[in-house]
Design a protein around this motif. Sequence first.
Motif, short mmCIF file in Angstrom:
data_model
loop_
_atom_site.label_atom_id
_atom_site.label_comp_id
_atom_site.label_asym_id
_atom_site.label_seq_id
_atom_site.Cartn_x
_atom_site.Cartn_y
_atom_site.Cartn_z
N ARG A 43 0.78 -1.24 0.00
CA ARG A 43 0.00 0.00 0.00
C ARG A 43 0.82 1.29 0.00
N ILE A 44 2.13 1.20 0.03
CA ILE A 44 2.93 2.43 0.01
C ILE A 44 2.84 3.07 -1.38
N GLU A 45 2.78 4.38 -1.38
CA GLU A 45 2.78 5.11 -2.64
C GLU A 45 4.16 5.03 -3.26
N ASP A 46 4.21 5.06 -4.57
CA ASP A 46 5.46 4.98 -5.32
C ASP A 46 5.52 6.18 -6.27
N PRO A 47 5.77 7.37 -5.72
CA PRO A 47 5.63 8.59 -6.51
C PRO A 47 6.63 8.73 -7.66
N LEU A 56 9.71 2.14 0.24
CA LEU A 56 9.53 1.82 1.66
C LEU A 56 10.84 1.91 2.44
N ILE A 57 11.93 1.47 1.87
CA ILE A 57 13.21 1.48 2.60
C ILE A 57 13.64 2.90 3.00
N PRO A 58 13.62 3.88 2.09
CA PRO A 58 13.97 5.24 2.54
C PRO A 58 13.02 5.77 3.62
N ALA A 59 11.73 5.41 3.53
CA ALA A 59 10.78 5.84 4.55
C ALA A 59 11.15 5.22 5.90
N ILE A 60 11.53 3.96 5.92
CA ILE A 60 11.92 3.30 7.17
C ILE A 60 13.19 3.92 7.74
N ILE A 61 14.15 4.20 6.90
CA ILE A 61 15.38 4.86 7.36
C ILE A 61 15.04 6.20 8.00
N ALA A 62 14.19 6.98 7.30
CA ALA A 62 13.84 8.31 7.79
C ALA A 62 12.95 8.26 9.03
N GLU A 63 12.14 7.23 9.17
CA GLU A 63 11.16 7.20 10.25
C GLU A 63 11.53 6.28 11.41
N VAL A 64 12.61 5.51 11.27
CA VAL A 64 13.06 4.62 12.35
C VAL A 64 14.50 4.93 12.74
N THR A 76 22.52 14.92 14.69
CA THR A 76 21.13 15.39 14.65
C THR A 76 20.79 16.11 13.36
N ARG A 77 21.60 17.09 12.99
CA ARG A 77 21.29 17.86 11.78
C ARG A 77 21.28 16.97 10.54
N LEU A 78 22.24 16.09 10.46
CA LEU A 78 22.31 15.15 9.33
C LEU A 78 21.11 14.20 9.34
N ALA A 79 20.73 13.72 10.52
CA ALA A 79 19.60 12.78 10.64
C ALA A 79 18.27 13.45 10.31
N CYS A 80 18.17 14.74 10.44
CA CYS A 80 16.93 15.45 10.10
C CYS A 80 16.71 15.51 8.58
N LEU A 81 17.77 15.48 7.81
CA LEU A 81 17.62 15.67 6.36
C LEU A 81 16.78 14.60 5.67
N PRO A 82 16.99 13.29 5.93
CA PRO A 82 16.10 12.30 5.30
C PRO A 82 14.64 12.44 5.74
N ILE A 83 14.43 12.83 6.99
CA ILE A 83 13.06 13.02 7.48
C ILE A 83 12.41 14.17 6.73
N ILE A 84 13.12 15.26 6.60
CA ILE A 84 12.60 16.42 5.88
C ILE A 84 12.30 16.04 4.43
N ALA A 85 13.20 15.29 3.81
CA ALA A 85 12.99 14.89 2.41
C ALA A 85 11.75 14.01 2.27
N VAL A 86 11.59 13.02 3.13
CA VAL A 86 10.43 12.13 3.06
C VAL A 86 9.14 12.91 3.32
N LEU A 87 9.17 13.82 4.29
CA LEU A 87 7.99 14.62 4.57
C LEU A 87 7.63 15.54 3.40
N LEU A 88 8.63 16.14 2.77
CA LEU A 88 8.36 17.00 1.62
C LEU A 88 7.77 16.21 0.46
N VAL A 89 8.30 15.02 0.21
CA VAL A 89 7.73 14.17 -0.84
C VAL A 89 6.29 13.81 -0.49
N ALA A 90 6.05 13.42 0.75
CA ALA A 90 4.69 13.05 1.16
C ALA A 90 3.72 14.21 1.01
#
Length: 135
Positions: A43-47, A56-64, A76-90
Amino acid sequence: MKNTLASPRVDLGLFFLRLTGSLLLLYVHGLPKVFHFSEELTRIEDPFGFGPYMSLIPAIIAEVICPLFIIVGVWTRLACLPIIAVLLVAMLVVHPGWSIAEGQFGWLLLIIFTTLALTGPGQWRLQPKATERLT
């Protein structure tokens, strides 16, 4: 002149922001993806058309993985970047038609992790060796 009374409060505030934002992201989005991996693949979107696994793998990295680094205040600053990227895509690619009300959780998470990317973790964190510091 540095205000010595404000600094401990700012550090407490950054710790609270790191802890609560990361735990919320981990609990609501990250852990369900890990615990229900096979179901999430269906059910994950594949934009970008890379396939569900590569979405799904990048989402898991960013969210776990990234929230765990942020909680302890390491990279911390580096770890925020994948989260920001996944959130912007979403928010901008997967759900562009959402109103602010429908996407408020995503926008609030984006505000939290962009703030942490700008400020860093504060003083309440694990201290990596000086050669390993990226924050």
